[in-house]
Design an enzyme around this catalytic site. Structure first.
Site, PDB file in Angstrom:
ATOM      1  N   TRP A  72     129.676  31.823 117.056  1.00  0.00           N
ATOM      2  CA  TRP A  72     128.423  31.891 117.817  1.00  0.00           C
ATOM      3  C   TRP A  72     127.225  31.652 116.902  1.00  0.00           C
ATOM      4  O   TRP A  72     126.280  30.958 117.277  1.00  0.00           O
ATOM      5  CB  TRP A  72     128.315  33.263 118.488  1.00  0.00           C
ATOM      6  CG  TRP A  72     127.060  33.477 119.274  1.00  0.00           C
ATOM      7  CD1 TRP A  72     126.695  32.859 120.438  1.00  0.00           C
ATOM      8  CD2 TRP A  72     125.994  34.381 118.965  1.00  0.00           C
ATOM      9  NE1 TRP A  72     125.473  33.325 120.875  1.00  0.00           N
ATOM     10  CE2 TRP A  72     125.018  34.264 119.990  1.00  0.00           C
ATOM     11  CE3 TRP A  72     125.778  35.293 117.931  1.00  0.00           C
ATOM     12  CZ2 TRP A  72     123.845  35.015 120.005  1.00  0.00           C
ATOM     13  CZ3 TRP A  72     124.610  36.040 117.942  1.00  0.00           C
ATOM     14  CH2 TRP A  72     123.654  35.902 118.963  1.00  0.00           C
ATOM     15  N   HIS A  73     127.269  32.182 115.694  1.00  0.00           N
ATOM     16  CA  HIS A  73     126.164  31.988 114.761  1.00  0.00           C
ATOM     17  C   HIS A  73     126.098  30.560 114.234  1.00  0.00           C
ATOM     18  O   HIS A  73     125.014  30.050 113.948  1.00  0.00           O
ATOM     19  CB  HIS A  73     126.300  32.961 113.582  1.00  0.00           C
ATOM     20  CG  HIS A  73     125.846  34.357 113.879  1.00  0.00           C
ATOM     21  ND1 HIS A  73     126.679  35.307 114.442  1.00  0.00           N
ATOM     22  CD2 HIS A  73     124.651  34.966 113.706  1.00  0.00           C
ATOM     23  CE1 HIS A  73     126.004  36.441 114.593  1.00  0.00           C
ATOM     24  NE2 HIS A  73     124.782  36.264 114.162  1.00  0.00           N
ATOM     25  N   GLY A  74     127.232  29.921 114.080  1.00  0.00           N
ATOM     26  CA  GLY A  74     127.262  28.562 113.553  1.00  0.00           C
ATOM     27  C   GLY A  74     128.537  28.328 112.766  1.00  0.00           C
ATOM     28  O   GLY A  74     129.263  29.269 112.444  1.00  0.00           O
ATOM     29  N   SER A 116     132.007  35.967 116.926  1.00  0.00           N
ATOM     30  CA  SER A 116     130.640  36.186 116.468  1.00  0.00           C
ATOM     31  C   SER A 116     130.236  35.160 115.413  1.00  0.00           C
ATOM     32  O   SER A 116     129.116  34.640 115.428  1.00  0.00           O
ATOM     33  CB  SER A 116     130.508  37.608 115.898  1.00  0.00           C
ATOM     34  OG  SER A 116     129.180  37.879 115.518  1.00  0.00           O
TER      35      SER A 116
END
Length: 457
Positions: free
Chosen positions: A353-355, A350
């Site tokens: 995925w966000h950065g 996660s």
């Protein structure tokens, strides 16, 4: 037109690119309504894909659609050429491309400064192409031994290019989610499954979502000037006492969440009015229509969460569901129970995925700790028979969740390693120490297991 956009953007305190995005984002609602009038499944697939591409172009520019082609092409070619390993190939390739875009665009810095780009939409698209490829790979497996989600969503037939195009770029969810499954999209578009018979009117739930969006945006615009993120780097913040700094951290997280509530409420309205959000009827008498597929957040559920374990069920709901189906459950070895490592692995995915900002990584590692600590308190709570003591433990779990969540989310907002550690240090790392102490105590104070009921002989 440019001067009008400048004036409009200035009046609501956003940049022109953000205003352009918001206008295109709001346009997904009437576009979703128009989708209902398009004749034929092929026409609806084309309408879904073309409107998504058009709104992306108007919002982010022509290069945005070129970005989307890469993961879409990779996912489809993987399904076409190597079905058995399509899920893994797409997962690694699409995530690799997303990470490269995160590094190149450094979107977090742009978002903090009032800018915006297409990486947010690319994040949603990445999850969609991965789930489609994994479900197609699952389609060749025997049903025996598959989990319920695998049985429900696996694809036995390769979607056509037009179906895949519509699914990937359907404008109702393209900008900010929610993520949905290819199987649901196909049944919705082809009027099958729960959509085979006439569906209930979406008018009232759409209006409810729009009212919620208006309230959320109003609160955000009111609170954000009072609790600016820049305060964490100002000397004034460090002149305050411990409790004042802790309160400001809470209010900073509380304020930031209303922005997300607004975005997800608009998405919810677009998905509901198109009909895709419909999930069937309740078992109550009389039965009520359910629109759970459109729901991405439960505002009160987040703000009044009794336990940190509940947060993935009420915050970014569809992404949390995706992570559970395609990461968490697939990390569990057969015959073994899930543990902290599966949770940490899921939170790491996660975060990536966000950065690749340190603040994201720290936040999601903190989240894994937070959830594990909350589980310990909950186990103690369930093991206690005294109602007063159980109520005290329930309150402690609520207070624990409130404290650790709003402490942790500062990293998600400030992003940099230095600012994240400085904000944590300013409150003596209380939101890190408390979960660790809970987990350690959980290994010492283990509640007695309740005896299992003996089977009738």
């Amino acid at each position: 037109m440019g001067l009008e956009m400048d004036a409009m953007a200035a009046s609501i305190g956003v940049s022109v690119p953000v205003l352009r995005f918001l206008l295109c984002f709001a346009a997904t609602i009437p576009t979703g309504l128009l989708w209902r009038a398009v004749p034929g499944a092929t026409g609806r697939h084309l309408f879904a894909g073309l409107t998504g591409a058009a709104l992306s172009y108007l919002s982010f520019g022509a290069t945005s659609n070129l970005l989307f082609v890469a993961p879409m092409a990779l996912g489809y070619l993987a399904m076409l050429l190597c079905r058995r390993h399509a899920g893994l190939v797409t997962f690694l390739g699409a995530f690799g491309f997303l990470i490269a875009c995160h590094v190149y665009y450094m979107s977090g810095d742009a978002w903090k400064e009032g800018g915006i780009d297409a990486t947010g939409a690319l994040m949603v698209l990445t999850l969609k192409v991965i789930s489609c490829a994994i479900n197609y790979s699952d389609g060749i497996l025997k049903e025996e031994g598959l989990r319920d989600a695998q049985k429900k969503y696996r694809l036995t037939k390769l979607p056509s290019l037009i179906e895949y195009f519509g699914y990937c770029l359907c404008c109702g969810s393209h900008f900010a989610g929610p993520v949905y499954e290819m199987k649901d999209y196909l049944e919705w578009t082809e009027r099958k499954g729960i959509w085979a018979s006439p569906t209930p009117s979406p008018l009232l739930p759409t209006l409810r979502a729009l009212v919620q969006a208006g309230i959320c945006m109003g609160l955000y615009l009111y609170l954000s000037p009072k609790f600016p993120l820049s305060r964490f780097s100002e000397p004034l913040y460090y002149e305050w006492g411990f409790w004042h700094r802790l309160f400001y951290q809470y209010m900073s997280g509380f304020t930031a969440r209303w922005k997300y509530y607004f975005i997800w409420s608009i998405s919810e309205a677009a998905i509901i009015i198109s009909g895709l959000g419909f999930t069937g009827w309740s078992e109550s008498s009389p039965p009520k229509a359910k629109w759970d597929r459109a729901k991405n957040v439960d505002v009160l559920g987040v703000e009044l969460a009794a336990s940190a374990v509940q947060l993935p069920l009420v915050w970014n709901i569809q992404v949390s569901t995706w992570l559970r189906y395609y990461v968490y459950e697939r990390l569990i070895q057969k015959g073994k129970k899930p543990g902290f490592l599966q949770l940490l692995g899921t939170q790491t995915v996660s975060a990536v995925w966000h950065g690749l900002y340190p603040g994201y990584i720290i936040f999601f590692v903190q989240s894994a700790l937070m959830i594990n600590g909350s589980r310990v308190i909950y186990r103690w709570q369930q093991a206690v028979s005294n109602s007063v003591l159980r109520s005290i433990l329930a309150f402690l779990n609520f207070a624990y969740t409130l404290l650790v969540l709003n402490y942790s989310c500062i990293g998600f907002q400030v992003l940099s390693f230095k600012e994240t550690l400085a904000s944590y240090q300013s409150v003596y790392y209380v939101g890190t120490i408390v979960p660790i102490v809970c987990v350690l105590l959980g290994n010492v104070i283990k509640p007695a297991r309740k005896p299992k009921a003996r089977k009738a002989e």
